[in-house]
Design an enzyme around this catalytic site. Structure first.
Site, PDB file in Angstrom:
ATOM      1  N   ASP A 130       0.897  -1.270   0.059  1.00 54.74           N
ATOM      2  CA  ASP A 130      -0.019  -0.013   0.039  1.00 54.74           C
ATOM      3  C   ASP A 130       0.971   1.105  -0.002  1.00 54.74           C
ATOM      4  OD1 ASP A 130      -3.092   1.000   0.325  1.00 54.74           O
ATOM      5  OD2 ASP A 130      -1.432   2.264   1.863  1.00 54.74           O
ATOM      6  N   GLU A 132       2.287   5.304  -0.095  1.00 57.97           N
ATOM      7  CA  GLU A 132       1.724   6.516   0.073  1.00 57.97           C
ATOM      8  C   GLU A 132       2.525   7.257  -0.933  1.00 57.97           C
ATOM      9  OE1 GLU A 132      -0.839   7.127   2.141  1.00 57.97           O
ATOM     10  OE2 GLU A 132      -0.710   4.784   2.555  1.00 57.97           O
ATOM     11  N   ASP A 230      -2.403   1.299  -6.768  1.00 58.60           N
ATOM     12  CA  ASP A 230      -1.171   1.458  -6.322  1.00 58.60           C
ATOM     13  C   ASP A 230      -0.219   1.164  -7.354  1.00 58.60           C
ATOM     14  OD1 ASP A 230      -1.004   1.362  -3.096  1.00 58.60           O
ATOM     15  OD2 ASP A 230      -2.863   0.705  -3.622  1.00 58.60           O
ATOM     16  N   HIS A 304      -3.502   5.923   6.593  1.00 51.45           N
ATOM     17  CA  HIS A 304      -2.753   6.581   5.689  1.00 51.45           C
ATOM     18  C   HIS A 304      -1.398   6.616   5.963  1.00 51.45           C
ATOM     19  CE1 HIS A 304      -6.350   8.141   3.691  1.00 51.45           C
ATOM     20  NE2 HIS A 304      -6.534   8.790   4.557  1.00 51.45           N
ATOM     21  N   ASP A 309      -1.894   0.659   6.968  1.00 51.23           N
ATOM     22  CA  ASP A 309      -2.923   0.397   5.947  1.00 51.23           C
ATOM     23  C   ASP A 309      -2.507  -0.851   5.355  1.00 51.23           C
ATOM     24  OD1 ASP A 309      -4.089   2.926   6.023  1.00 51.23           O
ATOM     25  OD2 ASP A 309      -3.409   3.699   4.009  1.00 51.23           O
TER      26      ASP A 309
END
Ligand code: AMP
Ligand code: MG
Length: 360
Positions: A130, A132, A230, A304, A309
């Protein structure tokens, strides 16, 4: 977060059809970037002895009868039955129904396999990712997101446990200064990214980490993400920015939102059905927080944060595996395009990871 990712799916339309086993399946209609492919799930470790799509074996009639019976059960009856079978009794009615159906289906198919039908080997590990990325409050449509956190959470599908984690921050190249909004949203500070390495170096360590765990060589594995972004957006854009080719091992993945919607049959109220065969899957029902809630789980950690996550997505994946879902690769990238993978495709593991070559 979820609303943001939701936008990607806002135009997705799904068509409901009845499967040979008396269950409803969802089929994606063509999207700008995806082909039409049915996406469904079945019991783990076992595949049909029939050619894909051939449900003529009598075991499917038995499964259909059991499903019909389960469809008519009340919530209390479901809870009692699950408890008798020593299965989890948590979750909403649809979740309980699916758990019971999967249990019977798995038993029936295991029995059939033991009687001579071939089995299919499932992934040994699932690697949850995941990312960011840099962002602005209302991300302008041409905003070039750069990955700033690369987390991985490794699930062992045999022991049904999280067995390892990886996390590195990444220094963005084009916009090295994080917006206040981004810092607030992700909890990632300017110092964290200033002290981090650029993406190609982090990716090399990711590859080494996967290789050390013998993924793609000794062990069969698949990547899993929450939504398509992603890989199809963040990794794709990042590889262009870093002038490296898109890594081969990340070309196919399991989009858990799709798997979740198909497995637990997230349906809107009957009044919202346009016709008996067409409806919109309410994407709000496959938000990370909603998926957790429907399974009777709570978000753990800081939303987040890429690693938190990933851990929470892994918890959903584990519950789905426990409930009898065979999470399978259902999306892929081809020539820069996002495509669906049909559920009839064989359970193929991701290739052994290698650092991608430069584009130059
Ligand atoms: P997530 O995995 O949902 O935390 O989101 C991944 C990335 O999407 C974040 O690091 C941001 O770059 C972007 N993002 C998520 N939510 C928002 C939002 N509300 N506004 C702008 N960008 C967002
Ligand atoms: Mg995240």
């Amino acid at each position: 977060m979820d609303e943001h990712k939701e936008n990607l799916h806002a135009k997705d339309v799904n068509v409901k059809k009845m499967s040979q086993t008396g269950e409803e399946e969802e089929e994606e209609k063509e999207k700008p970037c995806a082909r039409i492919c049915p996406v469904g799930e079945s019991a783990p470790q076992v595949s049909s002895s029939q050619p894909s799509g051939d449900f003529s074996h009598p075991v499917y009639k038995e499964i259909a009868l059991a499903n019909g019976h389960i469809n008519r059960m009340s919530k209390d009856e479901l809870r009692i039955k699950l408890s008798e079978l020593k299965l989890d009794t948590r979750g909403v009615k649809d979740v309980m129904k699916k758990r019971l159906k999967s249990h019977y289906k798995k038993q029936k198919l295991l029995q059939t396999a033991a009687e001579g039908g071939p089995t299919d080997t499932y992934y040994d590990h699932i690697c949850v990712v995941d990312f960011e990325a840099t962002c602005e409050e209302d991300n302008p449509s041409d905003f070039l997101h750069e990955i700033i956190e690369f987390p991985m959470v490794l699930i062992n599908t045999h022991t049904l446990e999280i067995v390892d984690t990886f996390q590195e921050y990444v220094k963005p190249e084009l916009n090295p200064q994080l917006s206040d909004f981004c810092v607030k949203l992700t909890g990632i500070t300017q110092k964290m990214v200033d002290e981090a390495d650029p993406f190609p170096e982090v990716l090399q360590r990711v590859v080494a980490w996967l290789q050390e765990r013998e993924l793609g060589t000794k062990y069969k594995y698949a990547i899993l993400t929450d939504g398509a972004w992603d890989m199809s957006k963040f990794l794709n854009i990042q590889c262009r920015i870093s002038r490296i080719r898109y890594p081969q091992f990340a070309k196919k993945w399991i989009n858990i939102r799709k798997s979740y919607g198909n497995f637990y049959k997230v349906l809107p109220p009957a009044s919202q059905l346009k016709s008996s065969f067409e409806f919109r899957v309410p994407r709000t029902q496959t938000k990370l927080s909603t998926m957790l809630e429907k399974l009777g789980l709570k978000y753990e950690g800081r939303p987040h944060s890429g690693l938190d996550d990933s851990r929470n997505i892994a918890r959903i994946a584990l519950r789905m595996l426990q409930d009898g879902c065979q999470l399978r690769v259902n999306e892929r990238m081809h020539a820069g395009q996002l495509l669906s993978v049909p559920s009839s495709a064989p359970v193929e593991g991701a290739p052994a990871p290698h650092s991608p070559r430069s584009r130059d």
